[in-house]
Design a protein around this motif. Sequence first.
Motif, mmCIF file in Angstrom:
data_model
loop_
_atom_site.group_PDB
_atom_site.id
_atom_site.type_symbol
_atom_site.label_atom_id
_atom_site.label_comp_id
_atom_site.label_asym_id
_atom_site.label_seq_id
_atom_site.Cartn_x
_atom_site.Cartn_y
_atom_site.Cartn_z
ATOM 1 N N SER A 77 0.826 -1.215 0.000
ATOM 2 C CA SER A 77 0.000 0.000 0.000
ATOM 3 C C SER A 77 0.856 1.258 0.000
ATOM 4 N N SER A 78 1.971 1.252 0.723
ATOM 5 C CA SER A 78 2.866 2.422 0.720
ATOM 6 C C SER A 78 3.486 2.630 -0.654
ATOM 7 N N LEU A 79 3.876 1.533 -1.283
ATOM 8 C CA LEU A 79 4.462 1.617 -2.618
ATOM 9 C C LEU A 79 3.456 2.182 -3.612
ATOM 10 N N LEU A 80 2.245 1.646 -3.608
ATOM 11 C CA LEU A 80 1.211 2.145 -4.520
ATOM 12 C C LEU A 80 0.905 3.609 -4.253
ATOM 13 N N GLY A 81 0.775 3.968 -2.992
ATOM 14 C CA GLY A 81 0.491 5.356 -2.639
ATOM 15 C C GLY A 81 1.581 6.296 -3.109
ATOM 16 N N ALA A 82 2.837 5.905 -2.920
ATOM 17 C CA ALA A 82 3.962 6.741 -3.343
ATOM 18 C C ALA A 82 4.013 6.885 -4.859
ATOM 19 N N LEU A 83 3.761 5.791 -5.562
ATOM 20 C CA LEU A 83 3.770 5.847 -7.030
ATOM 21 C C LEU A 83 2.618 6.701 -7.557
ATOM 22 N N GLU A 84 1.438 6.543 -6.971
ATOM 23 C CA GLU A 84 0.286 7.359 -7.396
ATOM 24 C C GLU A 84 0.536 8.832 -7.109
ATOM 25 N N GLN A 85 1.139 9.138 -5.954
ATOM 26 C CA GLN A 85 1.446 10.528 -5.621
ATOM 27 C C GLN A 85 2.472 11.108 -6.584
ATOM 28 N N LYS A 86 3.467 10.308 -6.968
ATOM 29 C CA LYS A 86 4.492 10.799 -7.895
ATOM 30 C C LYS A 86 3.876 11.067 -9.267
ATOM 31 N N VAL A 87 2.952 10.220 -9.711
ATOM 32 C CA VAL A 87 2.250 10.460 -10.979
ATOM 33 C C VAL A 87 1.467 11.773 -10.887
ATOM 34 N N GLN A 88 0.778 11.996 -9.766
ATOM 35 C CA GLN A 88 0.027 13.242 -9.571
ATOM 36 C C GLN A 88 0.961 14.448 -9.575
ATOM 37 N N ASP A 89 2.116 14.322 -8.913
ATOM 38 C CA ASP A 89 3.105 15.412 -8.890
ATOM 39 C C ASP A 89 3.583 15.737 -10.304
ATOM 40 N N ILE A 90 3.831 14.705 -11.097
ATOM 41 C CA ILE A 90 4.287 14.900 -12.479
ATOM 42 C C ILE A 90 3.196 15.566 -13.307
ATOM 43 N N GLU A 91 1.940 15.141 -13.124
ATOM 44 C CA GLU A 91 0.830 15.765 -13.860
ATOM 45 C C GLU A 91 0.671 17.238 -13.466
ATOM 46 N N ASP A 92 0.840 17.555 -12.186
ATOM 47 C CA ASP A 92 0.787 18.950 -11.734
ATOM 48 C C ASP A 92 1.916 19.757 -12.375
ATOM 49 N N LEU A 93 3.101 19.188 -12.403
ATOM 50 C CA LEU A 93 4.245 19.858 -13.018
ATOM 51 C C LEU A 93 4.005 20.074 -14.507
ATOM 52 N N GLU A 94 3.431 19.068 -15.177
ATOM 53 C CA GLU A 94 3.128 19.205 -16.610
ATOM 54 C C GLU A 94 2.153 20.361 -16.856
ATOM 55 N N ARG A 95 1.151 20.494 -15.997
ATOM 56 C CA ARG A 95 0.190 21.599 -16.153
ATOM 57 C C ARG A 95 0.890 22.952 -15.968
ATOM 58 N N ARG A 96 1.731 23.039 -14.931
ATOM 59 C CA ARG A 96 2.453 24.302 -14.703
ATOM 60 C C ARG A 96 3.397 24.619 -15.863
ATOM 61 N N LEU A 97 4.081 23.602 -16.362
ATOM 62 C CA LEU A 97 4.988 23.814 -17.489
ATOM 63 C C LEU A 97 4.226 24.228 -18.747
#
Length: 138
Positions: A77-97
């Motif tokens: 569950s920690s692994l999945l949560g961390a991976l999902e959060q990193k995907v969300q962080d990347i999507e947020d960065l893509e929007r800002r970029l």
Amino acid sequence: MKIGELAALTGVAPSRIRFYERIGLLKTVARQANGYRSYPPEALTMLKLIITAQQSGFSLEELSTLLPSDLEAWDHSSLLGALEQKVQDIEDLERRLAANKAQLLELLAEINAKPDDMDCRDNAKRVLSQLGLVREGE
């Protein structure tokens, strides 16, 4: 395997490998009687995981909480949560970029729309006033 072999197999400098060991990311290291480090085959896998994770945007701090000391002991569950959060962080960065890119393209278009009879100084004032950064006449 010795540190030189591990470095050659991964392309990671021995000093970096020792750094990962010192901060606790690379835990499967034993010392021989002569003081040399001895790395099991799992160290190669762990080092490749560290490199891949860093290239994917994970910080060393994130990795220290995410990576298990034993590759068999993943907290699913920690692994999945961390991976999902990193995907969300990347999507947020893509929007800002994308927003930053759009602003820069708009600025470039405004600068390139300089009338032929206008010098660069007056064009800069024109562009800045259109962006609301200066008022006309300043």
